[in-house]
Design an enzyme around this catalytic site. Structure first.
Site, mmCIF file in Angstrom:
data_model
loop_
_atom_site.group_PDB
_atom_site.id
_atom_site.type_symbol
_atom_site.label_atom_id
_atom_site.label_comp_id
_atom_site.label_asym_id
_atom_site.label_seq_id
_atom_site.Cartn_x
_atom_site.Cartn_y
_atom_site.Cartn_z
ATOM 1 N N ASP A 166 -5.983 29.344 7.144
ATOM 2 C CA ASP A 166 -6.722 30.495 7.658
ATOM 3 C C ASP A 166 -6.531 31.659 6.680
ATOM 4 O OD1 ASP A 166 -8.065 32.256 9.265
ATOM 5 O OD2 ASP A 166 -6.432 32.517 10.702
ATOM 6 N N ASP A 183 -13.689 31.310 7.400
ATOM 7 C CA ASP A 183 -12.400 31.474 6.710
ATOM 8 C C ASP A 183 -11.310 30.533 7.218
ATOM 9 O OD1 ASP A 183 -11.955 32.688 9.166
ATOM 10 O OD2 ASP A 183 -10.652 34.229 8.334
ATOM 11 N N GLU A 184 -11.723 29.406 7.776
ATOM 12 C CA GLU A 184 -10.745 28.474 8.332
ATOM 13 C C GLU A 184 -11.127 27.034 8.034
ATOM 14 O OE1 GLU A 184 -9.701 28.562 12.694
ATOM 15 O OE2 GLU A 184 -10.970 30.335 12.460
HETATM 16 MG MG LIG Z 1 -8.691 34.471 9.183
#
Ligand SMILES: [Mg+2]
Length: 402
Positions: A20, A113-114
């Site tokens: 993350d 974003d993961e």
């Molecule tokens: Mg994040």
């Protein structure tokens, strides 16, 4: 006499890594504009809107995402409020996902974003989970300037909780035999999917803690709360059987840059094409694909866009060929106004060996082995760690602008 061989269950142990990015949108702004480094940066400008991201310096004032901008302005009046550049965030996200895919075989992008990575049984090929996590963090940092937090655990749920455990730049590993101890320290709000309203609903049922959930059988929760209840019961026991599902293969690989200044300078444009050919070639080779159609994209000063393609007799994944074709397409184009963006994409993938040349010529062999060497260096040290001489002086520029 027959020997019955039972497989050693530890060999089949599932290991999931969850990665993350830290304060992603705000961190991209800071990486692109180092003068923002360390300052409270808040993405979201409209007074009627909400915060979409806040840097860690802003979070220290109590600002968090989804908070109304008005409130964020009260808490942190000196923060720098930016409108946000989704296009840019997608671009950086893509770059990071291809780094992860270049390192690991089974990757599921879960959001911008993961990502979840199934690293079961990869110890021999990729090193221990810890070594792999540290090298992913390093390559992402070196390539994009961004930090991320990683969780490693026996399933997706625990890996996600672990990645959020220590932020920013965290690494939390939950070994299988430590799962129950870890769960004992967990609050309900740590469980992904248990938001404010679900918490209230649970509160009204007298549930405050994980042991409260375990005090009733799964069937009870399934009856009262449906699938959410059944899942919650599983999570409270540390169980999650969801597999990591890599998305179907991409249909194309591409790289593009908005130029620092609009230009007609062919030398400058060629340098950008070279670095883009490196990226696209690297991605193709990581995917094990060869491309039969190479496309050049140009956006002009007035924002009009053209694309020009060439379909090849023999599909390629060779950087030098991608570069040469892109240059040929560029030179064939009449340029009547300055260019603000240039890019290459490779599509029409082939994997069949029918296209393999029976006799590989010397040049082809040389280019292939050069690419392999550069790929190895980049996998280890990051995308901008090495470049062909023509593009090396663009390094600083491309690190933040690609
Ligand atoms: Mg994040």
């Amino acid at each position: 006499m027959i020997h019955k061989v039972t497989p050693d269950s530890s060999i089949f142990q599932v290991v999931i890594l969850h990665l993350d990015l830290d304060a992603f949108f705000a961190s991209v702004e800071q990486a692109d504009n180092p003068s923002l480094q360390g300052l409270p940066v808040i993405i979201g400008q409209s007074l009627r809107g909400v915060v979409t991201a806040a840097s860690y310096a802003a979070r220290r004032y109590g600002v968090h995402s989804a908070m109304p901008i008005v409130q964020a302005k009260k808490l942190c009046p000196h923060a720098i409020f930016l409108p946000g550049r989704m296009h840019r965030y997608h671009q950086v996200s893509q770059e990071i996902m291809s780094i992860i895919r270049a390192h690991c075989p089974v990757v599921e992008q879960a959001s911008i974003d993961e990502a979840y990575v199934d690293i079961s049984g990869t110890k021999r090929a990729l090193g221990t989970p810890k070594t792999l996590a540290l090298s992913l963090k390093k390559v992402i940092k070196n390539t994009t300037g961004l930090s991320c937090s990683i969780g490693i655990a026996p399933n997706k749920f625990l890996a996600k909780v672990a990645s959020a455990w220590k932020k920013p730049d965290g690494l939390t590993i939950i070994e299988p035999d430590a799962v129950f101890q870890f769960l004992a320290g967990l609050s309900l709000h740590h469980i992904p999917g248990v938001g404010k309203s679900f918490l209230e609903e649970l509160g009204s049922l007298g549930v405050q803690t994980i042991p409260d959930i375990l005090s009733q059988p799964k069937s009870y929760w399934a009856q009262v709360l449906g699938k959410r209840g059944a899942d919650l019961y599983d999570r409270a026991q540390g169980i999650d059987h969801r597999p990591v599902l890599p998305k179907t293969d991409p249909l194309s690989c591409s790289a593009e840059n908005t130029l620092e200044h609009d230009t007609l300078g062919l030398e400058m444009l060629k340098q950008y094409l070279l670095i883009q050919a490196e990226r696209v070639g690297h991605e193709l080779r990581a995917l094990g694909k060869k491309s039969q159609t190479i496309t050049l994209k140009i956006k002009f000063q007035d924002f009009s866009v053209i694309t020009r393609s060439k379909t090849l007799h023999r599909p390629t994944d060779i950087t030098h060929e991608l570069y040469t074709i892109a240059c040929t397409l560029l030179f064939a184009q009449k340029l009547e106004q300055k260019i603000r963006l240039i890019g290459i994409s490779a599509s029409n993938f082939r994997t069949d060996s029918a296209f393999l040349p029976l006799v590989t010529d010397k040049r082809h062999q040389r280019e292939t082995s050069l690419d392999q060497t550069l790929d190895r260096i980049r996998n280890k040290f990051g995308n901008t760690s090495i470049m062909r001489a023509d593009a090396s002086h663009l390094k600083g520029d491309l690190q933040t602008k690609s």
